[in-house]
Scaffold this active site. Sequence first.
Site, PDB file in Angstrom:
ATOM      1  N   SER A 298       2.455  53.927  11.036  1.00 57.84           N
ATOM      2  CA  SER A 298       1.129  53.353  11.260  1.00 57.84           C
ATOM      3  C   SER A 298       0.888  53.267  12.758  1.00 57.84           C
ATOM      4  CB  SER A 298       1.056  51.943  10.674  1.00 57.84           C
ATOM      5  OG  SER A 298       1.831  51.043  11.467  1.00 57.84           O
ATOM      6  N   ASP A 299      -0.333  53.092  13.133  1.00 62.78           N
ATOM      7  CA  ASP A 299      -0.646  52.751  14.506  1.00 62.78           C
ATOM      8  C   ASP A 299      -0.328  51.261  14.669  1.00 62.78           C
ATOM      9  OD1 ASP A 299      -1.537  52.939  17.090  1.00 62.78           O
ATOM     10  OD2 ASP A 299      -3.655  52.984  16.588  1.00 62.78           O
ATOM     11  N   SER A 300      -0.078  50.833  15.888  1.00 65.84           N
ATOM     12  CA  SER A 300       0.256  49.426  16.125  1.00 65.84           C
ATOM     13  C   SER A 300      -0.836  48.512  15.574  1.00 65.84           C
ATOM     14  CB  SER A 300       0.428  49.170  17.615  1.00 65.84           C
ATOM     15  OG  SER A 300       1.500  49.927  18.112  1.00 65.84           O
TER      16      SER A 300
END
Length: 165
Positions: A8-10
């Site tokens: 995932s993105d942060s």
Amino acid sequence: NFRGYITSDSVALNDFHWYHNYTTSPNETVELAVRAGCDIESAMWHHNQPWSTGGNYIDYLATAVRQGRISETVIDQAVRNALEVRFRLGLFDPIEDQPFWQIAPDVVQSDIHTQAAKDATAQGFVLLKNSPKIVPMNPSQKIALIGPHVYDRHTMLGNYNGQIC
């Protein structure tokens, strides 16, 4: 065959529930993310760390497994995916044997690499030119940019910029 992992993105998983209202709970967010193939959640730390941003996988994944909503087999595969890449890169080898640590900053930011980055950036602007009429926009119409960030260059750039070395 893809031999990597999906991340995932942060804080993106947090956004699913808290800002996009896509899920009804952080528990559901974790279940859906894992079932969709998201192997790891990016850049999250335990809450007791001074640099912590928390994370849904840290906070809810073990409970989902204990409650039988996610199988250990699925978690095992996600861990296998993430670790296999790191082993192939040599990240568990002694630092002096890791080839990517031996590349000097002047090589990373060499003229040829800087030009390649500029070329990739220029190619990414294709839709902004609306050529050849990809976006259904009338060129004679005006577009208003409104909101608190219109003149905020830092926010418009986001946090994905800067020097690598």
